[in-house]
Design a protein around this motif. Structure first.
Motif, mmCIF file in Angstrom:
data_model
loop_
_atom_site.group_PDB
_atom_site.id
_atom_site.type_symbol
_atom_site.label_atom_id
_atom_site.label_comp_id
_atom_site.label_asym_id
_atom_site.label_seq_id
_atom_site.Cartn_x
_atom_site.Cartn_y
_atom_site.Cartn_z
ATOM 1 N N ARG A 32 -7.383 -5.138 -10.412
ATOM 2 C CA ARG A 32 -7.927 -4.200 -9.625
ATOM 3 C C ARG A 32 -6.850 -3.018 -9.071
ATOM 4 O O ARG A 32 -5.778 -3.498 -8.877
ATOM 5 C CB ARG A 32 -8.594 -4.379 -8.200
ATOM 6 C CG ARG A 32 -9.660 -5.517 -8.191
ATOM 7 C CD ARG A 32 -10.863 -4.697 -8.529
ATOM 8 N NE ARG A 32 -12.142 -5.531 -8.341
ATOM 9 C CZ ARG A 32 -12.697 -6.223 -9.200
ATOM 10 N NH1 ARG A 32 -11.939 -6.499 -10.410
ATOM 11 N NH2 ARG A 32 -13.894 -7.187 -9.066
ATOM 12 N N ALA A 33 -7.232 -1.851 -9.114
ATOM 13 C CA ALA A 33 -6.456 -0.706 -8.609
ATOM 14 C C ALA A 33 -7.585 0.188 -7.430
ATOM 15 O O ALA A 33 -8.472 0.430 -7.922
ATOM 16 C CB ALA A 33 -5.923 0.302 -9.678
ATOM 17 N N ILE A 34 -7.032 0.020 -6.150
ATOM 18 C CA ILE A 34 -7.492 0.494 -5.314
ATOM 19 C C ILE A 34 -7.200 2.002 -5.011
ATOM 20 O O ILE A 34 -5.958 1.970 -4.649
ATOM 21 C CB ILE A 34 -7.617 -0.534 -4.131
ATOM 22 C CG1 ILE A 34 -8.251 -1.785 -4.636
ATOM 23 C CG2 ILE A 34 -8.399 0.234 -2.921
ATOM 24 C CD1 ILE A 34 -9.613 -1.966 -5.128
ATOM 25 N N PHE A 35 -7.911 2.860 -4.580
ATOM 26 C CA PHE A 35 -7.715 4.200 -4.363
ATOM 27 C C PHE A 35 -8.543 4.584 -3.203
ATOM 28 O O PHE A 35 -9.684 4.484 -3.261
ATOM 29 C CB PHE A 35 -8.005 5.284 -5.410
ATOM 30 C CG PHE A 35 -7.798 6.561 -4.989
ATOM 31 C CD1 PHE A 35 -6.483 6.999 -5.337
ATOM 32 C CD2 PHE A 35 -8.526 7.332 -4.518
ATOM 33 C CE1 PHE A 35 -6.145 8.420 -5.311
ATOM 34 C CE2 PHE A 35 -8.129 8.719 -4.223
ATOM 35 C CZ PHE A 35 -6.967 9.399 -4.687
ATOM 36 N N ARG A 73 0.823 -1.105 0.009
ATOM 37 C CA ARG A 73 0.048 -0.037 -0.058
ATOM 38 C C ARG A 73 0.688 1.089 -0.156
ATOM 39 O O ARG A 73 1.751 1.374 0.795
ATOM 40 C CB ARG A 73 -1.107 -0.073 1.355
ATOM 41 C CG ARG A 73 -2.094 1.049 1.335
ATOM 42 C CD ARG A 73 -3.071 0.784 2.202
ATOM 43 N NE ARG A 73 -3.737 -0.195 2.100
ATOM 44 C CZ ARG A 73 -4.742 -0.675 2.705
ATOM 45 N NH1 ARG A 73 -4.964 -0.047 3.973
ATOM 46 N NH2 ARG A 73 -5.511 -1.747 2.321
ATOM 47 N N VAL A 74 0.528 2.188 -1.022
ATOM 48 C CA VAL A 74 1.678 3.368 -1.181
ATOM 49 C C VAL A 74 0.750 4.804 -0.689
ATOM 50 O O VAL A 74 -0.441 4.757 -1.312
ATOM 51 C CB VAL A 74 1.949 3.321 -2.472
ATOM 52 C CG1 VAL A 74 2.829 4.684 -2.769
ATOM 53 C CG2 VAL A 74 2.824 2.273 -2.797
ATOM 54 N N THR A 75 1.214 5.385 0.133
ATOM 55 C CA THR A 75 0.788 6.518 0.432
ATOM 56 C C THR A 75 1.299 7.523 -0.674
ATOM 57 O O THR A 75 2.521 7.441 -0.777
ATOM 58 C CB THR A 75 1.225 7.225 1.858
ATOM 59 O OG1 THR A 75 0.698 6.212 2.851
ATOM 60 C CG2 THR A 75 0.669 8.451 2.021
ATOM 61 N N LEU A 106 -2.420 -2.035 -5.862
ATOM 62 C CA LEU A 106 -2.761 -2.865 -6.939
ATOM 63 C C LEU A 106 -3.114 -4.474 -6.381
ATOM 64 O O LEU A 106 -2.360 -5.015 -5.566
ATOM 65 C CB LEU A 106 -2.088 -3.110 -7.832
ATOM 66 C CG LEU A 106 -1.183 -1.571 -8.559
ATOM 67 C CD1 LEU A 106 -0.106 -1.963 -9.794
ATOM 68 C CD2 LEU A 106 -2.460 -1.229 -9.252
ATOM 69 N N VAL A 107 -4.062 -5.088 -7.054
ATOM 70 C CA VAL A 107 -4.460 -6.515 -7.006
ATOM 71 C C VAL A 107 -3.776 -7.201 -8.338
ATOM 72 O O VAL A 107 -4.572 -6.733 -9.597
ATOM 73 C CB VAL A 107 -5.834 -6.772 -6.529
ATOM 74 C CG1 VAL A 107 -5.992 -8.335 -6.579
ATOM 75 C CG2 VAL A 107 -6.136 -6.037 -5.280
ATOM 76 N N VAL A 108 -3.286 -8.395 -8.072
ATOM 77 C CA VAL A 108 -2.391 -8.708 -9.603
ATOM 78 C C VAL A 108 -2.906 -10.416 -9.446
ATOM 79 O O VAL A 108 -2.858 -11.023 -8.249
ATOM 80 C CB VAL A 108 -1.013 -8.692 -9.426
ATOM 81 C CG1 VAL A 108 -0.311 -9.341 -10.622
ATOM 82 C CG2 VAL A 108 -0.698 -7.041 -9.378
ATOM 83 N N LYS A 109 -3.271 -10.931 -10.539
ATOM 84 C CA LYS A 109 -3.313 -12.247 -10.813
ATOM 85 C C LYS A 109 -2.083 -12.855 -11.412
ATOM 86 O O LYS A 109 -1.782 -12.323 -12.497
ATOM 87 C CB LYS A 109 -4.569 -12.393 -11.563
ATOM 88 C CG LYS A 109 -4.850 -13.964 -11.573
ATOM 89 C CD LYS A 109 -6.297 -14.070 -12.369
ATOM 90 C CE LYS A 109 -6.411 -13.682 -13.626
ATOM 91 N NZ LYS A 109 -7.656 -14.001 -14.537
ATOM 92 N N THR A 110 -1.499 -13.768 -10.770
ATOM 93 C CA THR A 110 -0.365 -14.459 -11.618
ATOM 94 C C THR A 110 -0.624 -15.721 -12.214
ATOM 95 O O THR A 110 -1.785 -16.273 -11.896
ATOM 96 C CB THR A 110 0.655 -14.721 -10.561
ATOM 97 O OG1 THR A 110 0.318 -15.372 -9.625
ATOM 98 C CG2 THR A 110 1.089 -13.227 -10.079
#
Length: 160
Positions: free
Chosen positions: A60-63, A26-28, A156-160
């Motif tokens: 997904r990209a979460i803000f 999680r990035v501020t 981000l949510v990443v599927k590998t």
């Protein structure tokens, strides 16, 4: 079970492969000026990096909108370091930087939770990056004016 029986089972039942889901750090969002008026198209903070698996799909990209504004944000992604645009200036990557452009996650769906909002994008963006890093900068699509202590976070949510 013999190898032959294993092969017959695969031919009969098929193989189920379950993808792995990875949630990034999680990035501020760095470099945001609180109390400053932003305009549509401005860089919203400075450059940051997501550590990701070398190959995958961003699902997904979460803000996390701690200021409860609900204004669309575009998370612009690159495969290598790029020259960032100064916070609160019109976002303007160079032609050279655009050669490493991966895509954009437009966070334009927000859920209002009272004093804050959660926003998400569903970019379905495939990538292959040997160093496992996605370099990003956010562009606002509206007139933000953030309060102190309300700096947003993204992941981000990443599927590998």
């Amino acid at each position: 079970m013999s190898v032959f029986q294993d092969i017959l089972r695969v031919l009969r039942d098929g193989i189920t492969i379950k993808p792995s889901i990875v949630v990034t750090n999680r990035v501020t969002v760095p470099g945001i000026g609180t109390g400053s008026a932003y305009a549509a198209g401005d860089a919203f903070g400075t450059r940051f990096v997501f550590e990701v698996p070398p190959k995958g799909t961003i699902t997904r990209a979460i803000f996390i909108d701690k200021d409860n504004e609900g204004i669309q944000k575009d998370i612009v992604m690159f495969s290598r370091e790029f020259t960032e645009t100064a916070d609160n200036a019109a976002f303007d990557p160079s032609d050279v930087d655009m050669t490493s452009h991966l895509g954009v996650a437009s966070v334009n769906v927000f859920y209002d939770f009272g004093s804050n909002r959660g926003g998400e994008a569903v970019p379905d963006l495939e990538y292959s990056l040997p160093d496992g890093r996605i370099y990003c900068q956010i562009v606002t699509k509206g007139a933000d004016n953030l309060a102190a202590g309300a700096i947003p976070e993204v992941y981000l949510v990443v599927k590998t």
